[in-house]
Motif scaffolding. Sequence first.
Motif, PDB file in Angstrom:
ATOM      1  N   SER A  15       0.851  -1.188   0.000  1.00  0.00           N
ATOM      2  CA  SER A  15       0.000   0.000   0.000  1.00  0.00           C
ATOM      3  C   SER A  15       0.884   1.233   0.000  1.00  0.00           C
ATOM      4  O   SER A  15       2.080   1.171   0.299  1.00  0.00           O
ATOM      5  CB  SER A  15      -0.925  -0.004   1.220  1.00  0.00           C
ATOM      6  N   ALA A  16       0.288   2.368  -0.335  1.00  0.00           N
ATOM      7  CA  ALA A  16       1.050   3.605  -0.429  1.00  0.00           C
ATOM      8  C   ALA A  16       0.169   4.770   0.011  1.00  0.00           C
ATOM      9  O   ALA A  16      -1.059   4.685   0.011  1.00  0.00           O
ATOM     10  CB  ALA A  16       1.550   3.818  -1.860  1.00  0.00           C
ATOM     11  N   LYS A  17       0.818   5.856   0.382  1.00  0.00           N
ATOM     12  CA  LYS A  17       0.136   7.083   0.757  1.00  0.00           C
ATOM     13  C   LYS A  17       0.800   8.263   0.068  1.00  0.00           C
ATOM     14  O   LYS A  17       2.014   8.243  -0.168  1.00  0.00           O
ATOM     15  CB  LYS A  17       0.179   7.297   2.278  1.00  0.00           C
ATOM     16  N   ALA A  18       0.008   9.274  -0.241  1.00  0.00           N
ATOM     17  CA  ALA A  18       0.520  10.522  -0.797  1.00  0.00           C
ATOM     18  C   ALA A  18      -0.017  11.666   0.045  1.00  0.00           C
ATOM     19  O   ALA A  18      -1.235  11.848   0.155  1.00  0.00           O
ATOM     20  CB  ALA A  18       0.087  10.680  -2.251  1.00  0.00           C
ATOM     21  N   TYR A  19       0.896  12.433   0.673  1.00  0.00           N
ATOM     22  CA  TYR A  19       0.525  13.556   1.531  1.00  0.00           C
ATOM     23  C   TYR A  19       0.857  14.867   0.823  1.00  0.00           C
ATOM     24  O   TYR A  19       1.969  15.036   0.299  1.00  0.00           O
ATOM     25  CB  TYR A  19       1.304  13.515   2.850  1.00  0.00           C
ATOM     26  N   LEU A  20      -0.078  15.798   0.841  1.00  0.00           N
ATOM     27  CA  LEU A  20       0.176  17.116   0.273  1.00  0.00           C
ATOM     28  C   LEU A  20       1.296  17.816   1.032  1.00  0.00           C
ATOM     29  O   LEU A  20       1.297  17.842   2.264  1.00  0.00           O
ATOM     30  CB  LEU A  20      -1.093  17.971   0.356  1.00  0.00           C
ATOM     31  N   ASN A  21       2.251  18.384   0.311  1.00  0.00           N
ATOM     32  CA  ASN A  21       3.297  19.170   0.970  1.00  0.00           C
ATOM     33  C   ASN A  21       3.331  20.627   0.513  1.00  0.00           C
ATOM     34  O   ASN A  21       3.914  21.481   1.175  1.00  0.00           O
ATOM     35  CB  ASN A  21       4.683  18.526   0.793  1.00  0.00           C
ATOM     36  N   LYS A  22       2.672  20.934  -0.632  1.00  0.00           N
ATOM     37  CA  LYS A  22       2.664  22.319  -1.090  1.00  0.00           C
ATOM     38  C   LYS A  22       1.531  22.510  -2.079  1.00  0.00           C
ATOM     39  O   LYS A  22       1.215  21.619  -2.869  1.00  0.00           O
ATOM     40  CB  LYS A  22       3.999  22.665  -1.773  1.00  0.00           C
ATOM     41  N   MET A  23       0.896  23.697  -2.029  1.00  0.00           N
ATOM     42  CA  MET A  23      -0.143  24.037  -2.997  1.00  0.00           C
ATOM     43  C   MET A  23       0.032  25.487  -3.433  1.00  0.00           C
ATOM     44  O   MET A  23       0.324  26.366  -2.624  1.00  0.00           O
ATOM     45  CB  MET A  23      -1.529  23.821  -2.395  1.00  0.00           C
ATOM     46  N   THR A  24      -0.103  25.740  -4.720  1.00  0.00           N
ATOM     47  CA  THR A  24      -0.030  27.110  -5.254  1.00  0.00           C
ATOM     48  C   THR A  24      -1.116  27.281  -6.314  1.00  0.00           C
ATOM     49  O   THR A  24      -1.600  26.302  -6.898  1.00  0.00           O
ATOM     50  CB  THR A  24       1.343  27.405  -5.877  1.00  0.00           C
ATOM     51  N   GLY A  25      -1.485  28.527  -6.567  1.00  0.00           N
ATOM     52  CA  GLY A  25      -2.463  28.824  -7.603  1.00  0.00           C
ATOM     53  C   GLY A  25      -3.875  28.373  -7.272  1.00  0.00           C
ATOM     54  O   GLY A  25      -4.632  27.990  -8.175  1.00  0.00           O
ATOM     55  N   ILE A  26      -4.249  28.438  -5.989  1.00  0.00           N
ATOM     56  CA  ILE A  26      -5.547  27.938  -5.549  1.00  0.00           C
ATOM     57  C   ILE A  26      -6.649  28.947  -5.897  1.00  0.00           C
ATOM     58  O   ILE A  26      -6.469  30.156  -5.757  1.00  0.00           O
ATOM     59  CB  ILE A  26      -5.528  27.660  -4.032  1.00  0.00           C
ATOM     60  N   LYS A  27      -7.806  28.463  -6.328  1.00  0.00           N
ATOM     61  CA  LYS A  27      -8.890  29.307  -6.828  1.00  0.00           C
ATOM     62  C   LYS A  27      -9.627  30.050  -5.716  1.00  0.00           C
ATOM     63  O   LYS A  27      -9.898  31.246  -5.822  1.00  0.00           O
ATOM     64  CB  LYS A  27      -9.888  28.446  -7.611  1.00  0.00           C
ATOM     65  N   ASN A  28      -9.977  29.350  -4.618  1.00  0.00           N
ATOM     66  CA  ASN A  28     -10.846  29.909  -3.582  1.00  0.00           C
ATOM     67  C   ASN A  28     -10.114  30.009  -2.242  1.00  0.00           C
ATOM     68  O   ASN A  28      -9.096  29.335  -2.028  1.00  0.00           O
ATOM     69  CB  ASN A  28     -12.078  29.019  -3.401  1.00  0.00           C
ATOM     70  N   PRO A  29     -10.621  30.807  -1.312  1.00  0.00           N
ATOM     71  CA  PRO A  29     -10.040  30.837   0.040  1.00  0.00           C
ATOM     72  C   PRO A  29     -10.058  29.446   0.674  1.00  0.00           C
ATOM     73  O   PRO A  29     -11.018  28.694   0.505  1.00  0.00           O
ATOM     74  CB  PRO A  29     -10.959  31.804   0.798  1.00  0.00           C
ATOM     75  N   ILE A  30      -8.984  29.127   1.388  1.00  0.00           N
ATOM     76  CA  ILE A  30      -8.891  27.823   2.044  1.00  0.00           C
ATOM     77  C   ILE A  30      -9.519  27.933   3.433  1.00  0.00           C
ATOM     78  O   ILE A  30      -8.865  28.291   4.413  1.00  0.00           O
ATOM     79  CB  ILE A  30      -7.411  27.364   2.130  1.00  0.00           C
ATOM     80  N   LYS A  31     -10.810  27.621   3.507  1.00  0.00           N
ATOM     81  CA  LYS A  31     -11.554  27.783   4.753  1.00  0.00           C
ATOM     82  C   LYS A  31     -11.555  26.518   5.616  1.00  0.00           C
ATOM     83  O   LYS A  31     -12.105  26.513   6.699  1.00  0.00           O
ATOM     84  CB  LYS A  31     -12.986  28.198   4.437  1.00  0.00           C
ATOM     85  N   SER A  32     -10.957  25.457   5.117  1.00  0.00           N
ATOM     86  CA  SER A  32     -10.981  24.183   5.854  1.00  0.00           C
ATOM     87  C   SER A  32      -9.789  24.016   6.781  1.00  0.00           C
ATOM     88  O   SER A  32      -9.748  23.058   7.565  1.00  0.00           O
ATOM     89  CB  SER A  32     -10.987  23.017   4.873  1.00  0.00           C
ATOM     90  N   GLN A  33      -8.810  24.914   6.703  1.00  0.00           N
ATOM     91  CA  GLN A  33      -7.641  24.780   7.583  1.00  0.00           C
ATOM     92  C   GLN A  33      -8.049  25.032   9.031  1.00  0.00           C
ATOM     93  O   GLN A  33      -8.744  26.005   9.333  1.00  0.00           O
ATOM     94  CB  GLN A  33      -6.534  25.756   7.175  1.00  0.00           C
ATOM     95  N   ILE A  34      -7.622  24.135   9.912  1.00  0.00           N
ATOM     96  CA  ILE A  34      -7.952  24.229  11.321  1.00  0.00           C
ATOM     97  C   ILE A  34      -6.874  25.022  12.039  1.00  0.00           C
ATOM     98  O   ILE A  34      -5.697  24.644  12.003  1.00  0.00           O
ATOM     99  CB  ILE A  34      -8.099  22.829  11.943  1.00  0.00           C
ATOM    100  N   LYS A  35      -7.250  26.103  12.660  1.00  0.00           N
ATOM    101  CA  LYS A  35      -6.282  26.959  13.337  1.00  0.00           C
ATOM    102  C   LYS A  35      -5.908  26.362  14.669  1.00  0.00           C
ATOM    103  O   LYS A  35      -6.745  25.892  15.432  1.00  0.00           O
ATOM    104  CB  LYS A  35      -6.858  28.366  13.519  1.00  0.00           C
ATOM    105  N   LYS A  36      -4.596  26.421  14.968  1.00  0.00           N
ATOM    106  CA  LYS A  36      -4.114  25.897  16.253  1.00  0.00           C
ATOM    107  C   LYS A  36      -3.197  26.904  16.901  1.00  0.00           C
ATOM    108  O   LYS A  36      -2.611  27.731  16.236  1.00  0.00           O
ATOM    109  CB  LYS A  36      -3.393  24.569  16.042  1.00  0.00           C
TER     110      LYS A  36
END
Length: 270
Positions: free
Chosen positions: A249-270
């Motif tokens: 099995s394998a996993k792929a984790y996001l490490n960077k994102m650019t050029g995003i269309k909409n505000p990222i409202k799903s990030q959980i603030k800590k």
Amino acid sequence: MRKIIFILACLITFALNTSAQKCSFKNTAFKSGERLSYTLYYNWNFVWVKTGWATMSTVKSRYKGKEAYRASLTTKGNGKLDKFFVLRDTLMSYTTLDMQPLYFRKGAEEGKRYTVDEVWYSYSGDKCIVKHHRQNNRGKNVWKDCTYDECVYDMMNIFLKARSLDASNWKKGHSLALPMADGNGVEMARLRYNGKENIKAENDKVYRCLSLSYLEKDDGEEKEVVRFFITDDLNHIPILLDMNLRVGSAKAYLNKMTGIKNPIKSQIKK
């Protein structure tokens, strides 16, 4: 890899007759220039090993002289996985700006096998006309011309469409039937909603995500090919892909994102 989303172009061999409405869909999730980078891990004997990287990009391009989106996913290994299982899949697709599938190619090197799948789409009235091509592991080429009453998609185009689905009223267990095309024809797959989870990405940020399973039938039995977690906002960015391979099995984790269309409202603030 057919489990992560993955690029080479080929000569177009028949004319495209496009209907304005057939299979179109409003894109609310991405814009030209979006680029997503992932770190890949492989599980071998219960140990997770970093084995490479993947990049998915979507840009405005041209297909047969008309504006289109080109989406591609490329992978690069660091050599650690090769001694156990070679994995070199590349995927690329074209869609119209209103999300009609136009073309798909997948080159898959998995273990000692190498196959190529291609799909070309055109539209006439209410019909979806599809040319299928597969080059199997022995180098044999098989071609099919088929006409379908319903819209059909490949794994890249359905991924782009799925990102714009409205999941606000979905309940756990909700599922969608997906007519999925590859070089061999069309088979029914299924997308299942599993609920919400908080997922920590490789960038050390935590996101509230929708959990979705992509299921295919294998020897008559439905199996989960990949479980992916997308941000619970308008972008629906894949944060984690949990893949079931033929070996391990394998996993792929996001490490960077650019050029995003909409505000990222799903990030959980800590």
